[in-house]
Design a protein around this motif. Structure first.
Motif, short mmCIF file in Angstrom:
data_model
loop_
_atom_site.label_atom_id
_atom_site.label_comp_id
_atom_site.label_asym_id
_atom_site.label_seq_id
_atom_site.Cartn_x
_atom_site.Cartn_y
_atom_site.Cartn_z
N PRO A 32 48.72 44.63 28.31
CA PRO A 32 47.60 43.85 27.74
C PRO A 32 46.34 44.70 27.59
O PRO A 32 45.35 44.53 28.30
CB PRO A 32 47.43 42.72 28.77
CG PRO A 32 47.84 43.35 30.06
CD PRO A 32 48.95 44.31 29.72
N TYR A 33 46.38 45.62 26.63
CA TYR A 33 45.28 46.58 26.45
C TYR A 33 43.93 45.89 26.24
O TYR A 33 42.92 46.33 26.80
CB TYR A 33 45.57 47.51 25.27
CG TYR A 33 46.74 48.44 25.48
CD1 TYR A 33 46.66 49.51 26.38
CD2 TYR A 33 47.94 48.26 24.79
CE1 TYR A 33 47.73 50.37 26.58
CE2 TYR A 33 49.01 49.12 24.99
CZ TYR A 33 48.91 50.16 25.88
OH TYR A 33 49.97 51.00 26.08
N ASP A 34 43.91 44.83 25.44
CA ASP A 34 42.63 44.16 25.18
C ASP A 34 42.07 43.49 26.44
O ASP A 34 40.86 43.46 26.64
CB ASP A 34 42.77 43.14 24.04
CG ASP A 34 42.94 43.81 22.69
OD1 ASP A 34 42.52 44.98 22.54
OD2 ASP A 34 43.50 43.17 21.78
N THR A 84 38.24 43.57 30.96
CA THR A 84 38.08 43.58 32.42
C THR A 84 37.19 44.72 32.89
O THR A 84 36.32 44.51 33.74
CB THR A 84 39.47 43.67 33.10
OG1 THR A 84 40.29 42.58 32.63
CG2 THR A 84 39.35 43.60 34.60
N VAL A 85 37.38 45.91 32.33
CA VAL A 85 36.58 47.05 32.80
C VAL A 85 35.12 46.93 32.38
O VAL A 85 34.26 47.56 32.99
CB VAL A 85 37.17 48.41 32.39
CG1 VAL A 85 38.56 48.59 32.95
CG2 VAL A 85 37.14 48.64 30.91
N GLN A 86 34.83 46.11 31.40
CA GLN A 86 33.44 45.93 30.95
C GLN A 86 32.65 44.97 31.83
O GLN A 86 31.44 44.91 31.75
CB GLN A 86 33.43 45.37 29.51
CG GLN A 86 33.96 46.29 28.48
CD GLN A 86 34.11 45.61 27.11
OE1 GLN A 86 34.10 44.39 26.99
NE2 GLN A 86 34.26 46.43 26.08
N LYS A 87 33.32 44.23 32.68
CA LYS A 87 32.71 43.10 33.38
C LYS A 87 31.85 43.43 34.59
O LYS A 87 31.16 42.56 35.08
CB LYS A 87 33.79 42.09 33.78
CG LYS A 87 34.33 41.34 32.58
CD LYS A 87 35.00 40.08 32.99
CE LYS A 87 35.29 39.20 31.83
NZ LYS A 87 34.13 38.51 31.28
N TYR A 108 45.27 36.32 31.69
CA TYR A 108 46.45 37.18 31.53
C TYR A 108 47.49 36.57 30.57
O TYR A 108 48.01 37.27 29.71
CB TYR A 108 47.09 37.47 32.89
CG TYR A 108 48.16 38.53 32.79
CD1 TYR A 108 47.83 39.87 32.85
CD2 TYR A 108 49.50 38.18 32.61
CE1 TYR A 108 48.81 40.85 32.74
CE2 TYR A 108 50.48 39.15 32.51
CZ TYR A 108 50.13 40.49 32.56
OH TYR A 108 51.09 41.45 32.44
N SER A 109 47.76 35.29 30.72
CA SER A 109 48.80 34.67 29.89
C SER A 109 48.42 34.64 28.41
O SER A 109 49.28 34.48 27.55
CB SER A 109 49.10 33.25 30.38
OG SER A 109 47.95 32.44 30.25
N LYS A 110 47.16 34.81 28.10
CA LYS A 110 46.72 34.87 26.69
C LYS A 110 47.06 36.22 26.06
O LYS A 110 47.06 36.36 24.85
CB LYS A 110 45.21 34.63 26.59
CG LYS A 110 44.77 33.26 27.07
CD LYS A 110 43.26 33.15 27.05
CE LYS A 110 42.81 31.85 27.68
NZ LYS A 110 41.34 31.78 27.78
N TYR A 111 47.32 37.22 26.89
CA TYR A 111 47.53 38.58 26.42
C TYR A 111 48.96 39.08 26.63
O TYR A 111 49.32 40.13 26.10
CB TYR A 111 46.57 39.54 27.13
CG TYR A 111 45.13 39.30 26.77
CD1 TYR A 111 44.54 39.99 25.72
CD2 TYR A 111 44.36 38.38 27.48
CE1 TYR A 111 43.21 39.77 25.39
CE2 TYR A 111 43.03 38.16 27.15
CZ TYR A 111 42.47 38.86 26.10
OH TYR A 111 41.16 38.64 25.77
N SER A 112 49.74 38.36 27.43
CA SER A 112 51.10 38.80 27.73
C SER A 112 52.02 37.59 27.79
O SER A 112 51.65 36.55 28.33
CB SER A 112 51.15 39.54 29.06
OG SER A 112 52.49 39.87 29.38
N LYS A 113 53.22 37.75 27.28
CA LYS A 113 54.20 36.66 27.33
C LYS A 113 54.96 36.65 28.66
O LYS A 113 55.75 35.75 28.92
CB LYS A 113 55.16 36.74 26.16
CG LYS A 113 55.94 38.02 26.07
CD LYS A 113 56.76 38.08 24.79
CE LYS A 113 57.37 39.46 24.64
NZ LYS A 113 58.01 39.64 23.37
#
Length: 151
Positions: free
Chosen positions: A125-127, A132-135, A101-106
């Motif tokens: 964090p759209y990416d 996540t939904v692909q997993k 999460y921290s890689k995608y949101s500040k």
């Protein structure tokens, strides 16, 4: 907030304008990336992705006439809720999500058991949602659900 809608489109039309765009973008990302077999629907008054009865006839153990829920997306009073039952049921997936999460949101992650509270519409964090939904495949989810149910 609970909206009365029979289709995802009806649900989105009822939302405040600023939420419509975000929910529509999240919906599109989920629909393009969720593994085959899940079905988009309205479930519990929210946008939902479920394992349909054709694939899992037993349905949800609490309410067998409903299909097995997997993901939901809802416009709540102060946030957009992204509900992922796999994150709740799979400790490894949960930990991966928390770490990523921290890689995608500040901003700090605001999360309950299965609910990620997306409070800042300009910092979704759209990416990460896409990844996540692909997993988890339908079969992965059914197996995890049954294993947790039998405990």
């Amino acid at each position: 907030m609970q909206y009365k809608a029979d289709t995802p489109e009806e649900y989105i039309e009822q939302l405040p304008e600023d939420r419509q765009e975000v929910i529509q973008k999240l919906r599109s990302i989920i629909n393009k990336n969720i593994p085959e077999g899940f079905k988009e629907t309205i479930n519990y008054g929210m946008l939902g992705w479920v394992v349909p009865h054709e694939i899992y006839p037993s349905g949800y153990h609490c309410t067998p006439e409903l299909p097995l829920p997997f993901l939901s997306l809802a416009s709540q009073k102060n946030f957009i809720g992204f509900y992922h039952m796999g994150i709740y049921a799979n400790p490894e997936l949960y930990q991966w999500f928390v770490d990523e999460y921290s890689k995608y949101s500040k901003y700090k992650l605001d999360m309950g058991k299965s609910c990620v509270r997306l409070k800042r519409m300009n910092d979704i964090p759209y990416d990460l949602i896409k990844e996540t939904v692909q997993k988890m495949s339908v079969q992965d989810w059914i197996s995890l659900y049954e294993n947790n149910l039998k405990r």
